[in-house]
Write a protein that holds these residues in place. Structure first.
Motif, PDB file in Angstrom:
ATOM      1  N   TRP A  50    -106.969 -30.497   7.823  1.00 25.08           N
ATOM      2  CA  TRP A  50    -106.525 -30.246   9.189  1.00 25.08           C
ATOM      3  C   TRP A  50    -107.108 -28.937   9.691  1.00 25.08           C
ATOM      4  CZ3 TRP A  50    -102.007 -26.848  10.198  1.00 25.08           C
ATOM      5  CH2 TRP A  50    -101.459 -26.291   9.036  1.00 25.08           C
ATOM      6  N   TYR A  51    -106.941 -28.700  10.990  1.00 26.39           N
ATOM      7  CA  TYR A  51    -107.659 -27.648  11.700  1.00 26.39           C
ATOM      8  C   TYR A  51    -106.654 -26.812  12.468  1.00 26.39           C
ATOM      9  CZ  TYR A  51    -110.675 -31.509  10.566  1.00 26.39           C
ATOM     10  OH  TYR A  51    -111.266 -32.532   9.891  1.00 26.39           O
ATOM     11  N   ASN A 107    -107.732 -19.682   6.158  1.00 26.66           N
ATOM     12  CA  ASN A 107    -108.828 -20.243   6.947  1.00 26.66           C
ATOM     13  C   ASN A 107    -108.223 -21.139   8.012  1.00 26.66           C
ATOM     14  OD1 ASN A 107    -110.895 -21.616   8.099  1.00 26.66           O
ATOM     15  ND2 ASN A 107    -111.960 -22.052   6.173  1.00 26.66           N
ATOM     16  N   CYS A 164    -114.646 -23.477  13.698  1.00 24.84           N
ATOM     17  CA  CYS A 164    -114.014 -24.631  14.357  1.00 24.84           C
ATOM     18  C   CYS A 164    -113.877 -24.193  15.804  1.00 24.84           C
ATOM     19  CB  CYS A 164    -112.678 -24.970  13.696  1.00 24.84           C
ATOM     20  SG  CYS A 164    -111.915 -26.459  14.380  1.00 24.84           S
ATOM     21  N   ASP A 185    -108.323 -35.844   4.867  1.00 25.09           N
ATOM     22  CA  ASP A 185    -107.580 -34.988   3.943  1.00 25.09           C
ATOM     23  C   ASP A 185    -107.638 -33.522   4.354  1.00 25.09           C
ATOM     24  OD1 ASP A 185    -110.195 -34.358   3.329  1.00 25.09           O
ATOM     25  OD2 ASP A 185    -109.905 -34.397   1.164  1.00 25.09           O
ATOM     26  N   ASN A 197    -109.744 -22.499  10.383  1.00 21.66           N
ATOM     27  CA  ASN A 197    -110.666 -23.530  10.858  1.00 21.66           C
ATOM     28  C   ASN A 197    -110.402 -24.867  10.191  1.00 21.66           C
ATOM     29  OD1 ASN A 197    -112.220 -21.810  12.555  1.00 21.66           O
ATOM     30  ND2 ASN A 197    -113.032 -20.881  10.699  1.00 21.66           N
ATOM     31  N   VAL A 198    -110.241 -24.807   8.880  1.00 27.29           N
ATOM     32  CA  VAL A 198    -110.041 -26.063   8.160  1.00 27.29           C
ATOM     33  C   VAL A 198    -109.224 -25.798   6.906  1.00 27.29           C
ATOM     34  CG1 VAL A 198    -112.307 -25.842   7.029  1.00 27.29           C
ATOM     35  CG2 VAL A 198    -111.192 -28.055   7.101  1.00 27.29           C
ATOM     36  N   VAL A 199    -108.238 -26.629   6.681  1.00 23.81           N
ATOM     37  CA  VAL A 199    -107.381 -26.531   5.500  1.00 23.81           C
ATOM     38  C   VAL A 199    -107.433 -27.870   4.793  1.00 23.81           C
ATOM     39  CG1 VAL A 199    -105.034 -26.173   4.661  1.00 23.81           C
ATOM     40  CG2 VAL A 199    -105.847 -24.896   6.661  1.00 23.81           C
ATOM     41  N   LYS A 200    -107.818 -27.854   3.530  1.00 25.57           N
ATOM     42  CA  LYS A 200    -107.888 -29.091   2.747  1.00 25.57           C
ATOM     43  C   LYS A 200    -106.504 -29.396   2.160  1.00 25.57           C
ATOM     44  CE  LYS A 200    -112.169 -30.544   2.730  1.00 25.57           C
ATOM     45  NZ  LYS A 200    -112.516 -31.925   3.048  1.00 25.57           N
ATOM     46  N   GLU A 201    -106.178 -30.650   2.072  1.00 21.03           N
ATOM     47  CA  GLU A 201    -104.938 -31.086   1.416  1.00 21.03           C
ATOM     48  C   GLU A 201    -105.337 -31.849   0.157  1.00 21.03           C
ATOM     49  OE1 GLU A 201    -101.781 -30.551   2.225  1.00 21.03           O
ATOM     50  OE2 GLU A 201    -102.028 -29.613   4.192  1.00 21.03           O
TER      51      GLU A 201
END
Lengths: 351, 351, 351, 351
Positions: free
Chosen positions: B189-190, C5, B163, B187, C7-11
């Motif tokens: 976030w960064y 991570n 990212c 769904d 960079n990106v975290v999924k919910e």
């Protein structure tokens, strides 16, 4: 697929922390609204839970004050649980202190009709209320400084086809032995009792009278638990007692409010936000957003009989005709009662 | 068993009136909090609903403002639906006016990474953004007065393992062609993007980027729809635009807030009510009720690492040691982010 | 507090996988129950979603078959979306094949009353139904092998105070141009139409006639979406068509069933399990558990008028007097209709 | 706006009839699945409800059998409630008979570790278990024909960092004084105990061990209450006892099953319906619908590690490659446990 600690794995979703569900009330300048349920039972009379459970339930349900009012004369579990009725209060008090819940000592004087059942709250010794004469029992409560209210006057077990204010009640009332009436109990209400409260200046009371665990009252998900809103100068037992003797109470039950006109008016105006009119057209038609920032639903009926239902914490757009700044729109609030067949009337003033 | 009108019987429970679900925000003196979702799609690009649906959804979900940002360069239904991209706004506008929703004209400039996808909102003509050069497309938007933000910077379709803030973004940023970043999209976030916003003074943005009907995003029942809170002087498009250019935005997503420290602090203190300590013991232990009167959950972590979770519109009792009036208790608010690995720090002052 | 991570975290809770919600039907030996909704709209007429959405909704809602029946004569979005009406089917078909949903080609012939609106399903070319004469339009459908039903006969826009079977309908019926009637549409039903279906051997049909995204029909949480149960030899389009022409349909709406007596009887007995009597007392009183293993609620009324409500997938204990093995208890099933004011009568035989 | 009977107005939505919520189990030819919770407390030891409440809760929650197992040696409310421990059973029995719930007499032998806490169920006299020697207490239970299981072996109050099978347990096991182990208790489970049950042929048990009212266990809405499934020849106390001694039990907790391989296999195959493949393409790809007609969720993992979650009463479409009739697809059922780190393996055979 297996968690790393093979000895023990917690399943947090099974038993999450349950915080208190705060009930959003209107803010009244100079007052606190105390949410109370003053009619509860435990295993010490004919209920089915231990006294501490009543405090935990009150906390979770967003109440501020409760009275556990076990029956003085009716204790069907006496074979197992005997002794002073004051034990109930003593058992529950540490739990109440832990949660900051106001726990009022109380008992239910339990007789045939008339006078039926009466709750004495703010008492100091429940055992003194055990007296063959209900007159003397009530006087004993009075001497302790009790606030006394008549429970479920139209309960069909005692008044199958009627809901009458007996001569006995008139006498008690004149003797200062009745200060309020349950206009709502458990899952029913008594419209005629609203006029009694209005005309005799009695406190409007709503209670759950719950015997089972409270979550068995599934109206929960439809409404809140029935409760009495006490409009007090601060959230203390003393201020609450003064406010109740001063009739500053409103019954809140099944999505309805019942109480003195002046307080319902204040609650109404503190609950509703009227937006700035928009979508104004040359023909004078416009739209106005009404927002209810409280957990009390509001049903408005305009002069043409059209109904607008404002659920808790919600908003709606109302069409307006002949809009001009300052236009006054009269409404009947059909879920706010000030008498048996009398709803609150208000006027909305447009921006 | 049969209703009296045998011609037609309505089943009101099947299709009840759906009022707007108002989202309870903290009250900030002198400001209005505008709840916006500035990234939505319709059948005019790769979405599956008609533009009016986006307005109806916004109303029901408690939003105040939306931007429908169909892709300029990607219109897979062009075979069926062609013509000017401005049609989308024209179709949705009367519905927005009917509901009092602020509808901002917008479009999504849709390119490979870098620069990836960027939303231009507050534009005046979407068709002018159709340009082979993304540089020129962004400049056209800028000329129209657009507020431009970079969408889903860590989207794995474009940045599979990274990212990164590319040089291209640095250039655009210096040219005033990027004013904010989606730190949350749909769904995900960064976290790294939070530091970008903090360090480069970019607006923190959270959007749904929804293509399907919104109720298909079932996080609804867990959280609210992701949204950008714009802290504006009033609820108008003009005031919202000024506030966004002034970086007065907070991203609200999946039970979290991310934004500038000063605004998170204000929001925090306006959300939480600290009760009067009670159950004070000789050893100095006491209890304090913390009440959250908003729909933003708050997770506090004390210095010992213990966590207290305050759900929306709820309360909890916190134990306190060595209580004295004015005692300051420091907390980390672990769901309020001011940077990538930086949470808001606050101090609660006891009564 | 920060995921690893950055960079990106999924919910995942925001957008969980939504499996199909299977609707538990009784098992009828030798038959499959096909759950169908044969009246749906899209952006190609006056609906607000793309055709693929109707398939996705059907899958999630537990349906097996749908017909998208856009209006032939009423296409308010024609300015944006024009061309053949067959496009709707072509767009939705790959989505239907992906989910194993039976997609039936259909269209709604849309006229003033009489004859009002009629759906033709199992057609082969929707464009051939565009004809100034509705008689000819219906004949064109008939030539294509269509199953034709009259939509919402008591719709107040067309029959404000009545729900009359016009002479026109009698003629069409005799010409074999009406095979069924919507006894339920959207959020209303037409009790008089039940007698028409019973007496003229017409198929009982219930449909949603939905124009908006289906989740906007919140009766969902109270009931299921209205649907027509087709009792077919297997789950194929061909078997479904045969069953419909053979009148093997039951309307299922708002917690009620309406259909031919023989099929309601079969469905009833396949839904209910009668337990072994217990708690048998010397005076002949006993208890029997009734268990409903389907998603169809059942309301039984005994000869004394007492009502027992068996919700979906639930059980209740029914008191029995004068119990003996083989005792027959007659009941009226007050939510199963075989005519306008005629409920199914059954007899329970005790073990 | 006022109901016609001004004396009393019922609010049926506040306290609706609550039927039993039936839990949909797979049908095993020749067997009944008894849903039991064999570890419950009341006010007679350290619980907070009256014994009858446990029966009412069991009924509503869809259970068939319960054991109220108050602590023999730990009765903190003895000051209020004393006398024989058999009173608990006597009080609850009429309520159980009224609802057709199998009520098994029981008690919890409550000692430090080892041996910790053990439940003896199917006893005849709880008072005989009051004995300073736990060895003698267990032998007294054995003489009464009790089925004995070790409770919460990894409970951190007794085994903070371990979950060890002590020599004491080995001795008891060889003496026939332990027949099962709680692999799940309240909100936690003990993976290592699964291997004990598998290797020593002990019954897999899951219980709630609830002290408060059951609705306070909010996992309810996420899962069901933990329970032990007893696979018996019929729904009687005698058949249940035989099945338990025969180790025909499966623990069902937090969306998981744990039990002997043979029974999990039977339950799996009786729960899942494999549809006829559809959407078969020339390249051999196809789709298959898997339907779960029970309330037990099923998580399948294929050989490539992809996971398919089949919620209760739901369906999903699974893509298949190289489809041919009779193709066998191997899966690991990751929420079905036959040992500590061993999941059930099955093979699906395609139509």
């Amino acid at each position: 697929m297996i968690a790393q600690n093979l000895n023990v794995v917690k399943e947090p979703k099974v038993f999450p922390d349950q915080p208190r569900r705060e009930i959003r009330m209107p803010q009244l300048e100079g007052y606190e609204i105390i949410k109370g349920d003053f009619h509860l039972h435990t295993v010490f009379s004919d209920g089915s839970v231990w006294p501490t459970v009543r405090v935990q339930e009150a906390w979770r349900d967003g109440l501020d004050a409760i009275a556990i009012s076990d029956h003085v004369e009716y204790r069907p579990k006496r074979e197992f649980l005997s002794g002073s009725l004051n034990q109930v209060h003593d058992i529950a008090l540490p739990e109440a202190e832990k949660h900051g819940i106001i726990l009022v000592k109380a008992a239910e004087i339990t007789r045939r009709m008339p006078p039926g059942h009466l709750n004495a709250i703010f008492i100091t010794d429940a055992d003194e209320l055990e007296n063959e004469s209900w007159q003397e029992a009530l006087e004993a409560a009075q001497k302790q400084g009790a606030f006394i209210f008549w429970n479920h006057p139209g309960w069909q077990a005692q008044q199958p086809d009627t809901c009458i204010w007996f001569d006995v009640h008139e006498t008690l009332y004149r003797q200062g032995l009745i200060h309020g009436v349950e206009v709502y109990n458990f899952d029913e209400w008594y419209p005629v009792a609203l006029d009694w409260c209005r005309d005799k200046n009695l406190a409007f009371i709503a209670n759950s009278d719950i015997h089972e665990p409270v979550p068995y009252m599934p109206g929960y998900s439809n409404y809140f638990r029935p409760m009495t809103l006490v409009i007090a100068s601060e959230k203390t037992e003393q201020a609450m007692k003064e406010a109740m003797f001063n009739r500053q109470t409103v019954a809140f039950f099944a999505g309805k409010l019942a109480g003195p006109q002046q307080w319902l008016e204040k609650l109404f105006h503190a609950s509703l936000v009227i937006g700035k009119p928009f979508n104004v057209k040359p023909d004078g038609s416009a739209s106005v957003t009404l927002t209810n920032l409280t957990d009390i639903p509001i049903t408005l009926q305009n002069e043409q009989g059209r109904t607008f239902r404002l659920e808790a914490l919600s908003a709606l757009v109302m069409p307006v005709e002949n809009y001009r700044k300052g236009l006054e729109l009269p409404f009947l609030i059909t879920n706010f009662y000030i008498g048996t067949d009398q709803n609150l009337k208000i006027s909305l003033s447009l921006h």
